[in-house]
Write a protein that holds these residues in place. Structure first.
Motif, PDB file in Angstrom:
ATOM      1  N   UNK A   1      41.294  36.253  44.468  1.00 38.14           N
ATOM      2  CA  UNK A   1      40.947  35.122  44.806  1.00 38.14           C
ATOM      3  C   UNK A   1      39.931  34.560  43.640  1.00 38.14           C
ATOM      4  N   UNK A   2      39.274  35.554  42.629  1.00 39.53           N
ATOM      5  CA  UNK A   2      38.746  35.037  41.679  1.00 39.53           C
ATOM      6  C   UNK A   2      39.691  34.183  40.740  1.00 39.53           C
ATOM      7  N   UNK A   3      39.156  33.203  40.100  1.00 35.18           N
ATOM      8  CA  UNK A   3      39.714  32.622  39.075  1.00 35.18           C
ATOM      9  C   UNK A   3      39.733  32.934  37.768  1.00 35.18           C
ATOM     10  N   UNK A   4      40.479  33.323  37.005  1.00 37.06           N
ATOM     11  CA  UNK A   4      40.155  33.905  35.577  1.00 37.06           C
ATOM     12  C   UNK A   4      40.795  32.879  34.506  1.00 37.06           C
ATOM     13  N   UNK A   5      40.366  32.982  33.314  1.00 38.39           N
ATOM     14  CA  UNK A   5      40.859  32.338  32.120  1.00 38.39           C
ATOM     15  C   UNK A   5      41.157  33.487  30.922  1.00 38.39           C
ATOM     16  N   UNK A   6      42.281  33.840  30.657  1.00 41.45           N
ATOM     17  CA  UNK A   6      42.502  34.910  29.865  1.00 41.45           C
ATOM     18  C   UNK A   6      42.729  34.411  28.529  1.00 41.45           C
ATOM     19  N   UNK A   7      41.910  35.296  27.536  1.00 37.02           N
ATOM     20  CA  UNK A   7      42.165  34.939  26.118  1.00 37.02           C
ATOM     21  C   UNK A   7      42.434  36.269  25.434  1.00 37.02           C
TER      22      UNK A   7
ATOM     23  N   UNK B   1      43.631  51.646  38.991  1.00 36.01           N
ATOM     24  CA  UNK B   1      42.721  50.564  38.541  1.00 36.01           C
ATOM     25  C   UNK B   1      43.192  49.305  37.607  1.00 36.01           C
ATOM     26  N   UNK B   2      44.112  48.746  38.124  1.00 35.16           N
ATOM     27  CA  UNK B   2      44.707  47.590  37.557  1.00 35.16           C
ATOM     28  C   UNK B   2      44.698  46.460  38.672  1.00 35.16           C
ATOM     29  N   UNK B   3      44.997  45.178  37.929  1.00 31.62           N
ATOM     30  CA  UNK B   3      45.055  43.933  38.831  1.00 31.62           C
ATOM     31  C   UNK B   3      46.296  43.198  38.540  1.00 31.62           C
ATOM     32  N   UNK B   4      46.737  42.300  39.501  1.00 29.48           N
ATOM     33  CA  UNK B   4      47.710  41.754  39.444  1.00 29.48           C
ATOM     34  C   UNK B   4      47.351  40.049  39.511  1.00 29.48           C
ATOM     35  N   UNK B   5      47.712  39.274  38.839  1.00 28.16           N
ATOM     36  CA  UNK B   5      47.229  37.928  38.871  1.00 28.16           C
ATOM     37  C   UNK B   5      48.447  37.000  38.892  1.00 28.16           C
ATOM     38  N   UNK B   6      48.079  35.627  39.632  1.00 30.76           N
ATOM     39  CA  UNK B   6      49.199  34.702  39.571  1.00 30.76           C
ATOM     40  C   UNK B   6      48.838  33.490  38.641  1.00 30.76           C
TER      41      UNK B   6
ATOM     42  N   UNK C   1      42.443  31.168  26.883  1.00 29.34           N
ATOM     43  CA  UNK C   1      42.178  30.523  28.265  1.00 29.34           C
ATOM     44  C   UNK C   1      43.269  30.093  29.014  1.00 29.34           C
ATOM     45  N   UNK C   2      44.259  31.062  29.358  1.00 26.34           N
ATOM     46  CA  UNK C   2      45.237  31.078  30.219  1.00 26.34           C
ATOM     47  C   UNK C   2      44.702  31.308  31.606  1.00 26.34           C
ATOM     48  N   UNK C   3      44.962  30.102  32.492  1.00 22.23           N
ATOM     49  CA  UNK C   3      44.382  30.031  33.783  1.00 22.23           C
ATOM     50  C   UNK C   3      45.357  31.006  34.609  1.00 22.23           C
ATOM     51  N   UNK C   4      44.626  31.622  35.738  1.00 27.89           N
ATOM     52  CA  UNK C   4      45.281  32.519  36.677  1.00 27.89           C
ATOM     53  C   UNK C   4      44.426  32.739  37.664  1.00 27.89           C
ATOM     54  N   UNK C   5      44.901  33.350  38.803  1.00 29.44           N
ATOM     55  CA  UNK C   5      44.182  33.604  39.839  1.00 29.44           C
ATOM     56  C   UNK C   5      44.375  34.956  40.457  1.00 29.44           C
ATOM     57  N   UNK C   6      43.342  35.899  40.693  1.00 33.12           N
ATOM     58  CA  UNK C   6      43.616  37.425  40.928  1.00 33.12           C
ATOM     59  C   UNK C   6      44.074  37.396  42.507  1.00 33.12           C
TER      60      UNK C   6
END
Lengths: 187, 279
Positions: free
Chosen positions: A24-30, A121-126, A162-167
């Motif tokens: 549910x966390x929003x992330x910005x990936x750089x 220990x890894x995550x998947x984001x949409x 700042x690529x937008x994704x959501x966990x």
């Protein structure tokens, strides 16, 4: 997806980085991320099986499931939204064992992948599927680093800002798709 | 006989495949705006805003709405008084796709089923040709993405299943697909015919502009009922939860064999690209 709880992530990712994230966390990936989809995954796994080194070391990295459209003149890349992730499921646990820390795609993952994310220990984001034009604007550099013969399926090193994704899946085994659907279901 | 040159046909197809991939139709823009007003989920609203922004950006920057610029499907209604001259009908269409995908910087997404070797020019094209009265050629140019196509299904139900059986299968197919086909989707439903006709009915149902109601009252009521059921699922925009899982359900129905009740569900993502031209 701009909102009040946006977390900035810079690659490569540490265990601490991913453990701090929740579905549910929003992330910005750089930083640098790598593209790979069906055909590239098949080749990566074949290299692993033969004990060879990969075109990029997976430790701490993020793979973005995307096959961009060609860059028109004067542009870095064409449309570059996520492809459906379940097709990469058979190959994913092995990459997670090698230290891959994140994946960006769209759609649900298999039980095996979800368990492997908890274990390693890894995550998947949409990212937003079908928003290819919008996604191309956060890509600042793109270079094919392997499998050029695969065309759109070649492995590219992307520099993103700042690529937008959501966990969707976190290291505790939560799944945003399941939670979101339940929340709005009318029985 | 009215003559249409193969060269002209190639030019039209080239122009239309590019336009289809760069410009989301007004019907879809309107449908996404309506969905934005209905949606209750905050994430869902944001997604719908982004999709509208994406469509604007694609058109302004001349880059595809979605990187999956599709396998091209052409529906052609060829008037029986039309003669294609100076070339071959199928080849003219394939050449239009070949050139359009190259010059339009569109992704070539067609490959060998097993070696996965890309054909390199986005051919072959799937062409459905119907001969009709008159001296015109009507074409629908439909680049169809793989993600939503993968979630589509066909069922050969027993006649006893009836409307409830059909309803159950349609809803089950859409809900099971969840986030995979990029909701909010358009759901094309074919009922009747036989095995292959049913699938074509479902695909053809997707050609109808999203804003247009079904001209058959009985089918219109069925569409409303199905849409309501689907949107109770909570799947929502991009499958992250919400009210709008599908924007519309479109049904095509025809008689079938006394032993059968075929139903096909063809899912279309929100990048619903279809262009209609009359030559």
């Amino acid at each position: 997806m701009s909102s009040s709880h946006v977390i900035g992530l810079t690659t490569p990712l540490s265990v601490k980085d991913v453990e701090g994230l929740r579905a549910g966390d929003r992330v910005l990936i750089s930083g640098i991320i790598y593209t790979a989809r069906d055909a590239a995954h098949k080749r990566l796994l074949s290299l692993i099986e033969r004990g060879k080194s990969l075109p990029f070391p997976p430790e701490g990295q993020i793979i973005y499931y995307v096959g961009p459209s060609p860059a028109p003149p004067g542009r870095i890349i064409g449309a570059a939204g996520p492809t459906t992730s379940y097709r990469m499921d058979p190959y994913t646990p092995r990459l997670l064992e090698l230290g891959l820390k994140g994946m960006i795609g769209k759609g649900k993952r298999s039980t095996q992948v979800r368990e492997a994310m908890v274990k390693n220990k890894a995550i998947y984001m949409a990212a937003i599927g079908g928003a290819g034009a919008l996604m191309s604007t956060v890509i600042k550099e793109a270079k094919v680093i392997a499998y050029e013969d695969l065309g759109p399926e070649a492995i590219r090193r992307l520099t993103v800002d700042q690529l937008p994704a959501i966990v969707v899946n976190d290291t505790l085994g939560n799944d945003l798709y399941e939670d979101g659907e339940k929340r709005y279901q009318i029985i | 006989m009215r003559k249409i040159s193969a060269k002209h046909l190639t030019e039209v197809i080239k122009r239309e495949v590019i336009a289809a991939n760069l410009q989301l139709g007004d019907d879809m823009i309107e449908a996404l705006r309506r969905a934005r007003n209905i949606e209750e989920s905050e994430v869902g609203k944001e997604i719908l805003d982004k999709l509208l922004e994406n469509a604007e950006l694609a058109s302004a920057n001349r880059i595809p709405i979605c990187q999956d610029t599709g396998l091209v499907v052409i529906f052609a209604e060829l008037g029986q008084e039309v003669c294609i001259v100076d070339g071959d009908f199928t080849e003219a269409i394939e050449e239009g796709v070949r050139v359009g995908y190259q010059e339009g910087y569109l992704r070539k997404s067609v490959c060998h089923p097993f070696t996965r070797e890309n054909t390199g020019d986005n051919t072959p094209v799937i062409i459905h040709l119907d001969m009709v009265p008159g001296d015109r050629l009507r074409l629908w140019v439909v680049p169809k993405g793989g993600g939503s196509e993968n979630m589509s299904a066909l069922y050969m139900l027993p006649p006893s299943a009836g409307w409830n059986g059909v309803k159950e299968k349609v809803v089950e197919t859409v809900v099971r697909a969840g986030p995979n086909p990029c909701p909010p989707t358009i759901v094309g439903v074919g009922i009747g015919g036989n095995f292959e006709k049913c699938a074509i009915l479902a695909k053809k149902a997707l050609l109808r502009p999203v804003s247009e109601p079904n001209p058959v009252a009985e089918l219109q009521a069925m569409e409303v009922e199905l849409l309501e059921e689907i949107n109770k699922s909570g799947v929502g925009p991009e499958g992250l939860g919400g009210r709008v899982t599908s924007l519309a359900v479109h049904i095509n129905m025809m008689p079938c064999h006394i032993a059968s009740l075929p139903v096909a569900v063809n899912i279309q993502c929100h990048a619903n690209r279809h262009r209609e031209v009359l030559l």
